[in-house]
Design a protein around this motif. Structure first.
Motif, mmCIF file in Angstrom:
data_model
loop_
_atom_site.group_PDB
_atom_site.id
_atom_site.type_symbol
_atom_site.label_atom_id
_atom_site.label_comp_id
_atom_site.label_asym_id
_atom_site.label_seq_id
_atom_site.Cartn_x
_atom_site.Cartn_y
_atom_site.Cartn_z
ATOM 1 N N ILE A 10 0.849 -1.194 0.000
ATOM 2 C CA ILE A 10 0.000 0.000 0.000
ATOM 3 C C ILE A 10 0.882 1.240 0.000
ATOM 4 O O ILE A 10 1.802 1.361 0.813
ATOM 5 C CB ILE A 10 -0.965 -0.008 1.202
ATOM 6 N N ASN A 11 0.621 2.123 -0.954
ATOM 7 C CA ASN A 11 1.384 3.372 -1.086
ATOM 8 C C ASN A 11 0.429 4.546 -1.223
ATOM 9 O O ASN A 11 -0.730 4.367 -1.591
ATOM 10 C CB ASN A 11 2.240 3.338 -2.360
ATOM 11 N N LYS A 12 0.968 5.746 -0.987
ATOM 12 C CA LYS A 12 0.180 6.940 -1.303
ATOM 13 C C LYS A 12 -0.051 6.980 -2.801
ATOM 14 O O LYS A 12 0.859 6.648 -3.574
ATOM 15 C CB LYS A 12 0.943 8.194 -0.871
ATOM 16 N N ARG A 49 -6.472 11.852 1.777
ATOM 17 C CA ARG A 49 -5.481 10.773 1.940
ATOM 18 C C ARG A 49 -5.899 9.677 0.973
ATOM 19 O O ARG A 49 -6.916 9.017 1.189
ATOM 20 C CB ARG A 49 -5.499 10.206 3.369
ATOM 21 N N TYR A 50 -5.122 9.487 -0.080
ATOM 22 C CA TYR A 50 -5.468 8.483 -1.105
ATOM 23 C C TYR A 50 -4.370 7.443 -1.206
ATOM 24 O O TYR A 50 -3.179 7.786 -1.209
ATOM 25 C CB TYR A 50 -5.691 9.172 -2.470
ATOM 26 N N TYR A 51 -4.775 6.184 -1.310
ATOM 27 C CA TYR A 51 -3.812 5.076 -1.333
ATOM 28 C C TYR A 51 -4.099 4.120 -2.479
ATOM 29 O O TYR A 51 -5.254 3.943 -2.895
ATOM 30 C CB TYR A 51 -3.891 4.292 -0.009
ATOM 31 N N THR A 52 -3.026 3.468 -2.925
ATOM 32 C CA THR A 52 -3.162 2.389 -3.911
ATOM 33 C C THR A 52 -2.741 1.092 -3.248
ATOM 34 O O THR A 52 -1.965 1.092 -2.284
ATOM 35 C CB THR A 52 -2.236 2.615 -5.106
ATOM 36 N N TYR A 63 -7.676 0.805 -4.774
ATOM 37 C CA TYR A 63 -7.324 2.117 -4.208
ATOM 38 C C TYR A 63 -8.438 2.538 -3.270
ATOM 39 O O TYR A 63 -9.558 1.994 -3.328
ATOM 40 C CB TYR A 63 -7.129 3.179 -5.319
ATOM 41 N N LEU A 93 -7.020 -1.945 2.526
ATOM 42 C CA LEU A 93 -7.095 -0.497 2.275
ATOM 43 C C LEU A 93 -7.859 0.219 3.392
ATOM 44 O O LEU A 93 -7.457 1.294 3.851
ATOM 45 C CB LEU A 93 -7.744 -0.237 0.916
ATOM 46 N N ARG A 96 -5.667 0.762 6.305
ATOM 47 C CA ARG A 96 -4.754 1.903 6.161
ATOM 48 C C ARG A 96 -5.471 3.221 6.487
ATOM 49 O O ARG A 96 -4.940 4.095 7.178
ATOM 50 C CB ARG A 96 -4.183 1.922 4.739
ATOM 51 N N ASP A 100 -4.551 5.577 9.748
ATOM 52 C CA ASP A 100 -4.267 7.014 9.596
ATOM 53 C C ASP A 100 -5.108 7.836 10.562
ATOM 54 O O ASP A 100 -4.638 8.816 11.138
ATOM 55 C CB ASP A 100 -4.648 7.488 8.189
#
Ligand SMILES: CC(C)(COP(=O)(O)OP(=O)(O)OC[C@H]1O[C@@H](n2cnc3c(N)ncnc32)[C@H](O)[C@@H]1OP(=O)(O)O)[C@@H](O)C(=O)NCCC(=O)NCCS
Length: 177
Positions: A10-12, A49-52, A63, A93, A96, A100
């Motif tokens: 998981i990344n930004k 805050r968006y993640y893939t 995502y 996801l 995450r 946060d």
């Protein structure tokens, strides 16, 4: 104990991800999906805050995103590519996003979901979201109502104990990097 069979990363979300994100959007929402510009705006939105989520072979599988406003977070989107569903990636996801919220001292998390979207409603319910009414005809493409879901205060034991138990089970199934 179940075998931990999968690793996900998981990344930004970055601008390089957006073309792949749009492909998943199209498969998830058909012709009423968000535009490329919407995601590019979100990447630059300081409240967002968006993640893939990528598979170990580097494929974009999903995502999710949310906004942080004062002590509340609003989940705006979460989607997993159809061929990767039911592999706990949606949960990874959501984890995450919730982690946060703990880090940033967000107390409550909310979202809207189509009343017909059983998969998503079940996902959120599992994590302790409950329904607080509907927004009538919220979705313009078919006038469908939205269910409004909220957590209780995520720092209270009722939410936290359930969350910790679910994450323990999740982490026996997948490794989240
Ligand atoms: C909703 C969505 C993100 C779930 O992702 P996923 O990776 O398949 O879900 P997971 O494997 O992490 O499942 C977590 C929980 O969600 C629920 N769930 C997921 N898919 C489900 C389905 N098809 N039917 C019923 N419940 C389902 C279950 O409670 C599941 O827990 P369980 O495995 O203990 O039964 C995915 O179905 C999706 O991308 N849908 C299209 C986009 C969308 O509707 N997003 C939500 C907008 S609000």
């Amino acid at each position: 104990m179940q075998t931990n069979f999968e690793t996900v990363i998981i990344n930004k979300m970055s601008t390089d991800d957006v073309d792949g994100v749009i492909k998943i959007e199209e498969s998830a929402y058909g012709d009423h999906h968000w535009s490329k510009e919407s995601f590019l705006n979100e990447i630059n939105n300081e409240l967002a805050r968006y993640y893939t989520l990528h598979t170990p072979n580097g494929e974009l599988a999903g995502y999710a995103g949310c906004w942080h406003i004062l002590d509340e977070a609003h989940i705006t989107t979460i989607a997993i590519a159809p061929n990767y569903r039911r592999k706990h990636y949606g949960q990874a996801l959501l984890k995450r996003i919730i982690d946060d919220c703990y880090k940033e001292k967000i107390k409550y998390i909310t979202l809207e979901v189509r009343v017909s979207n059983t998969a998503a409603i079940n996902l959120y319910s599992k994590y302790g979201f409950t329904s607080f009414g509907t927004r009538k005809k919220y979705y313009q493409n078919n006038n469908e109502d939205a269910l409004i879901m909220w957590t209780k205060n995520i720092f209270f034991d009722e939410f936290k104990n359930n969350y910790e138990n679910i994450i323990k089970t999740l982490e026996e199934k997948i490794t989240i990097k």
